[in-house]
Structures are given as structure tokens and as C-alpha cells.
Motif scaffolding. Structure first.
Motif, short mmCIF file in Angstrom:
data_model
loop_
_atom_site.label_atom_id
_atom_site.label_comp_id
_atom_site.label_asym_id
_atom_site.label_seq_id
_atom_site.Cartn_x
_atom_site.Cartn_y
_atom_site.Cartn_z
N MET A 107 0.85 -1.29 -0.11
CA MET A 107 0.08 -0.09 -0.15
C MET A 107 0.83 1.12 0.12
O MET A 107 1.59 1.52 0.98
CB MET A 107 -1.02 0.03 1.18
N PRO A 108 0.84 1.99 -0.98
CA PRO A 108 1.80 3.47 -1.21
C PRO A 108 1.56 4.24 -0.05
O PRO A 108 0.20 4.54 0.40
CB PRO A 108 1.45 3.96 -2.50
N HIS A 109 2.52 5.12 0.38
CA HIS A 109 2.53 5.97 1.45
C HIS A 109 2.81 7.19 0.85
O HIS A 109 3.94 7.41 0.23
CB HIS A 109 3.36 5.62 2.74
N ILE A 110 2.00 8.25 0.79
CA ILE A 110 2.56 9.56 0.40
C ILE A 110 2.23 10.74 1.30
O ILE A 110 1.73 10.54 2.47
CB ILE A 110 1.59 10.15 -0.79
N GLN A 111 3.27 11.83 1.37
CA GLN A 111 3.18 12.81 2.22
C GLN A 111 3.17 14.31 1.21
O GLN A 111 3.53 14.28 0.33
CB GLN A 111 4.45 12.94 3.07
N ASP A 112 2.36 15.07 1.95
CA ASP A 112 2.25 16.21 1.03
C ASP A 112 1.45 17.51 1.85
O ASP A 112 1.29 17.19 3.22
CB ASP A 112 1.30 15.89 -0.12
N ASN A 113 1.61 18.55 1.37
CA ASN A 113 0.97 19.50 2.14
C ASN A 113 -0.51 19.71 1.78
O ASN A 113 -0.78 19.30 0.56
CB ASN A 113 1.61 20.98 1.91
N ALA A 114 -1.46 19.89 2.37
CA ALA A 114 -2.94 19.84 2.11
C ALA A 114 -3.73 21.02 2.90
O ALA A 114 -3.51 21.49 3.92
CB ALA A 114 -3.36 18.47 2.69
N ILE A 115 -4.90 21.30 2.23
CA ILE A 115 -6.02 22.41 2.73
C ILE A 115 -7.39 21.61 2.63
O ILE A 115 -7.68 20.86 1.73
CB ILE A 115 -5.96 23.68 1.81
N VAL A 116 -8.02 21.66 3.63
CA VAL A 116 -9.19 20.73 3.90
C VAL A 116 -10.38 21.61 3.19
O VAL A 116 -10.64 22.68 3.49
CB VAL A 116 -9.51 20.64 5.40
N LEU A 117 -10.90 20.93 2.13
CA LEU A 117 -12.01 21.77 1.52
C LEU A 117 -13.24 21.16 1.86
O LEU A 117 -14.17 22.27 2.01
CB LEU A 117 -11.94 21.30 -0.10
N ARG A 118 -13.52 20.00 2.32
CA ARG A 118 -14.90 19.40 2.92
C ARG A 118 -14.47 18.58 4.11
O ARG A 118 -13.51 17.82 4.00
CB ARG A 118 -15.69 18.95 1.71
N ARG A 119 -15.42 18.46 5.04
CA ARG A 119 -15.54 17.76 5.99
C ARG A 119 -16.93 17.06 6.51
O ARG A 119 -17.96 17.78 6.35
CB ARG A 119 -14.77 18.28 7.45
N LEU A 120 -16.83 15.73 6.89
CA LEU A 120 -18.06 15.18 7.46
C LEU A 120 -17.75 14.25 8.40
O LEU A 120 -16.90 13.31 8.36
CB LEU A 120 -18.90 14.52 6.21
N ASP A 121 -18.36 14.63 9.48
CA ASP A 121 -18.28 13.63 10.67
C ASP A 121 -18.60 12.18 10.48
O ASP A 121 -19.84 12.04 9.81
CB ASP A 121 -18.70 14.21 11.86
N TYR A 122 -17.67 11.27 10.76
CA TYR A 122 -18.38 9.79 10.48
C TYR A 122 -17.94 8.92 11.72
O TYR A 122 -16.98 8.93 12.21
CB TYR A 122 -17.30 9.08 9.24
N SER A 123 -18.98 8.50 12.30
CA SER A 123 -19.06 7.87 13.34
C SER A 123 -18.78 8.69 14.66
O SER A 123 -18.76 9.96 14.15
CB SER A 123 -18.06 6.64 13.31
N GLU A 124 -18.64 8.10 15.69
CA GLU A 124 -18.34 8.93 16.92
C GLU A 124 -16.73 9.79 16.82
O GLU A 124 -16.45 10.79 17.66
CB GLU A 124 -18.62 8.07 18.21
N SER A 125 -16.02 9.03 16.16
CA SER A 125 -14.54 9.42 16.22
C SER A 125 -13.87 9.77 14.91
O SER A 125 -12.89 10.06 14.87
CB SER A 125 -13.72 8.22 17.01
N SER A 126 -14.65 9.47 14.04
CA SER A 126 -13.80 9.72 12.61
C SER A 126 -14.37 10.80 11.81
O SER A 126 -15.38 11.25 12.02
CB SER A 126 -13.74 8.28 12.04
#
Length: 249
Positions: A1-20
Motif C-alpha cells: 500500500m503506497p504511502h504519500i506525504q504532502d501539504n494539504a488544505i481541507v475543502l470539505r469535512r463530514l463527521d463519520y461515526s463518533e470518532s472519525s
């Protein structure tokens, strides 16, 4: 499973379950990526917040099955770098930021890198947080996103016949045709919008504060809504401010 690193800006967010959370982030080297952030809403020794916030900037580490697949990438690490707290000081700032985040999310494809657009988005958020003129910042970013998406319209000549429009009379813009229309071509079109500033403002992109920025926002917002198939979120106050400049100054 490839692993990538980068700089990011959050465009959208949705709460998923109690913790994610489910996030759409715009990364500098890999473009828009949809991820699941497992456990991101849990408090830690170094972070006490309801998860990763909208418009937050940071360094991201991801595990991905394969770039371009529909499956969500998995967040392995998030190191916030800027929260742009100044955006939340006034309604015009936060709504302008939400507007540009929405159009970025809608007009970019997953895993398509847009390095220059990332820099433009990052710069626009910094300027909005600092309290600069929102209409001018948004209009300049509208130009960046439309150019990046290959949707920048034609302002130097009629998009239908190629002739120069007669600037002594009203000049109209058509999203369907992809630019301004001369008087002969405009007459037979039903989808069109009157330009509220002289054509040279758009052709040379000679924006100034006030009316010219407002007129630029007005026509580009119309064009973006046409391309997206709906109006961008958080446009109401921006549109009202633009109309005040156009019709009352």
C-alpha cells in the motif's frame, strides 16, 4: 500500500461515526484526495478539538491503495500548520473562504495535481484571514480556478465569430459560448449576461478595488455556476456586496 506525504488544505469535512471524519483535501503535489481520518475526533495529549477543521492547512501522510481509485485513502498523520483564525472574525471572510473551497472541490478532479492552484488557494486564504478586500481576492481566485480547469472564457474577441465587440454599446457574456459576444451574435442568444464593467477590464484583467472587482466577481460567479450546474455555497453575501458596488457607486 503506497504511502504519500504532502501539504494539504481541507475543502470539505463530514463527521463519520463518533470518532472519525471523511475529508476532501486539496494537496499540493497530488491534487484533490478523499480520505478517511479514523479517530481524528478523539482528543489527544497535544490536540483538543472536534477533529480536523474546514479550511485548516497542514502536512498530511496517507496510505492509498492506488491513486485514482474510488476507495478512500487512509489518514496516517496530520500536522496542522495554519488554522487561519482571522477568517472567523467576520462573516464576509469566512463565507469567501467557503466559496473558494467549494468551487475548488467541484471544479477539480481527484488525483489531478494543480501545484499553482494550490499556491493560489493557500495565498487567497492567507489574504482573506488578514482582512484584505474579499471581492478582489475571490475574483482573482476565480480566474485561477477557471484557468486551471480549462474554463477561462474569451474576453478579447467574440467567442462565437471572433470579431471584436462594439464597446460603444452593451456587451454580453455567454457561458455556453465561452466568452463575450458581439452585437450580431448576442441577438440570437438567450443564455447571456450583461458585463457590468468596460470590456478592457476583463481583457487586460485590470482589476481595482470596488466596482471593477465586483463586476469581475459577478460575471465569473455566473460562469462558475454554469460550469458546476449549481450556485457555489456561501455566495449570497458576496453577490449582495458585488451588486451594491455595481449599482450604487
Amino acid at each position: 500500500m503506497p504511502h504519500i506525504q504532502d501539504n494539504a488544505i481541507v475543502l470539505r469535512r463530514l463527521d463519520y461515526s463518533e470518532s472519525s471524519q471523511i475529508l476532501a483535501v486539496f494537496t499540493r503535489q497530488h491534487g484533490k484526495v478523499r480520505i478517511i481520518a479514523k479517530g481524528s475526533r478523539k482528543a489527544t495529549r497535544t490536540r483538543f478539538s472536534p477533529g480536523i477543521d474546514l479550511l485548516e492547512c497542514g502536512h498530511i501522510s496517507l496510505f492509498v491503495r492506488h491513486a485514482g481509485q474510488e476507495a478512500l485513502a487512509t489518514l496516517s498523520e496530520w500536522k496542522p500548520s495554519r488554522s487561519h483564525l482571522g477568517l472567523r472574525e467576520t462573516l464576509p471572510r469566512i463565507e469567501s473562504a467557503q466559496y473558494i473551497a467549494d468551487v475548488t472541490s467541484r471544479l477539480t478532479e481527484d488525483w489531478e495535481p494543480h501545484t499553482e492552484l494550490f499556491d493560489a488557494l493557500d495565498g487567497a486564504l492567507v489574504r482573506l484571514a488578514a482582512g484584505e478586500s474579499v471581492l478582489r481576492i475571490v475574483a482573482e481566485y476565480q480566474k485561477s480556478i477557471l484557468e486551471s480547469a480549462g474554463l477561462w472564457p474569451r474576453f478579447d474577441a467574440c467567442a462565437s465569430c471572433g470579431r471584436s465587440p462594439d464597446t460603444s454599446c452593451d456587451v454580453y457574456f455567454s457561458s455556453l459560448e465561452g466568452g463575450v459576444l458581439c452585437r450580431d451574435c448576442e441577438a440570437g442568444r438567450t443564455e447571456k449576461r450583461l458585463l457590468r464593467s468596460p470590456l478592457n477590464v476583463f481583457a487586460s484583467w485590470a482589476l481595482t478595488e470596488g466596482c471593477h472587482s465586483a463586476a469581475a466577481f459577478d460575471v465569473l460567479d455566473y460562469h462558475i455556476a454554469y460550469a458546476m450546474g449549481r450556485e457555489p455555497v456561501a455566495r449570497t453575501h458576496l453577490a449582495a456586496q458585488a451588486h451594491r458596488y455595481i449599482f450604487h457607486t
